[in-house]
Design an enzyme around this catalytic site. Structure first.
Site, PDB file in Angstrom:
ATOM      1  N   LYS A   1       2.639   3.348  -5.746  1.00  0.00           N
ATOM      2  CA  LYS A   1       2.094   2.283  -6.624  1.00  0.00           C
ATOM      3  C   LYS A   1       3.114   1.796  -7.644  1.00  0.00           C
ATOM      4  CE  LYS A   1      -1.077   3.252  -3.954  1.00  0.00           C
ATOM      5  NZ  LYS A   1      -1.020   2.517  -2.674  1.00  0.00           N
TER       6      LYS A   1
ATOM      7  N   ASP B   1       0.830  -1.201   0.000  1.00  0.00           N
ATOM      8  CA  ASP B   1       0.000   0.000   0.000  1.00  0.00           C
ATOM      9  C   ASP B   1       0.870   1.259   0.000  1.00  0.00           C
ATOM     10  OD1 ASP B   1      -2.652   1.365   2.118  1.00  0.00           O
ATOM     11  OD2 ASP B   1      -2.356   1.416  -0.052  1.00  0.00           O
TER      12      ASP B   1
ATOM     13  N   ASP C   1      -3.268  -3.050  -2.408  1.00  0.00           N
ATOM     14  CA  ASP C   1      -4.349  -2.066  -2.437  1.00  0.00           C
ATOM     15  C   ASP C   1      -4.249  -1.243  -3.729  1.00  0.00           C
ATOM     16  OD1 ASP C   1      -5.348   0.861  -0.492  1.00  0.00           O
ATOM     17  OD2 ASP C   1      -6.551  -0.602  -1.594  1.00  0.00           O
TER      18      ASP C   1
END
Ligand SMILES: CCNc1ncnc2c1ncn2[C@@H]1O[C@H](/C=C/CNC(=O)c2cc(-c3ccc(F)cc3)cc(O)c2O)[C@@H](O)[C@H]1O
Ligand SMILES: [Mg+2]
Length: 214
Positions: free
Chosen positions: A144, A141, A169
């Site tokens: 990215k 998380d 995520d």
């Protein structure tokens, strides 16, 4: 001086949650971020999917990449068996200071080890410095565009074993296209998408669960 969003989130926890009650900490953050100001916690909807994967894996060792205020760290740690170990990596010292106070308020500081630094530097040190063999569960998380390089790094460092579960995520929003392409096309992963929504919104997002096949 102006407070920061993490400081305001900590304030909401200290005002509204019960010391030693992790679920009340999670609820206080969700209510604040849904009603007062949005923040990039995994949130309550995706959080339920996270909870179900944690319960299914019942991990003895967990690695979280990107602590932020510690919302998902608390969610995960509150579901771990007594001697399980959760290591969470955070390179922003201000966020680390807040997250440690959130863990303390939840009464989970003994189950959570927050290590300050960048994942790229810390992952190669996991075995020697933190006495970890392999991770049963990894929650991704953080930035990215670091999901894929860090996954390859974990493989190279022998931190994944047959059956290790990666849960990522934001694979739709903001998105992690290279990571998604990799885990969905590689014969060494069995991947599954859990459709959901971006925390506190109606925008589509989801979690990708990928089992390392060794
Ligand atoms: C350099 C890579 N290594 C790292 N090592 C350790 N900690 C790291 C690292 N990267 C980032 N971090 C930390 O992880 C956190 C970063 C998380 C990045 N997350 C997002 O960008 C994110 C963003 C959104 C989002 C979605 C829609 C929007 F309109 C705006 C934002 C939603 C989310 O759920 C997100 O997770 C910070 O605490 C940062 O300091
Ligand atoms: Mg996120």
């Amino acid at each position: 001086t102006q407070s920061t969003r993490p400081q305001r989130i900590l304030g909401a926890v200290q005002r509204n949650a019960t010391r030693g009650d992790p679920r009340s900490v999670v609820r206080a953050i969700d209510q604040y971020c849904r009603n007062q100001e949005w923040a990039m916690n995994v949130g309550d909807e995706k959080g339920c999917i996270l909870d179900s994967v944690v319960s299914e894996v019942n991990p003895a060792t967990v690695l979280e990449l990107g602590t932020y205020c510690g919302y998902s760290t608390v969610r995960i740690a509150s579901l771990l068996p007594p001697h399980a170990k959760l290591i969470t990596l955070e390179f922003n010292p201000e966020f680390a200071v807040i997250a440690r106070q959130v863990f303390a308020w939840a009464g989970l500081e003994d189950k959570i080890q927050l290590v300050e630094g960048a994942s790229g530097d810390l992952i190669p040190k996991m075995k020697e410095q933190f006495g970890v063999e392999t991770f049963d569960l990894v929650f991704l998380d953080h930035w990215k565009d670091r999901y894929l390089p860090d996954t390859k790094l974990m493989e190279e460092c022998g931190l994944l074993r047959k059956g290790s579960v990666l849960l990522a995520d934001n694979v739709i929003c903001p998105g992690a296209p290279e990571y998604l392409e990799f885990v969905r096309s590689s014969p060494r992963y069995e991947s599954q998408y859990f459709k959901s929504h971006l925390e506190y919104t109606k925008v589509e997002d989801g979690l990708e669960k990928s089992v390392f096949l060794g």
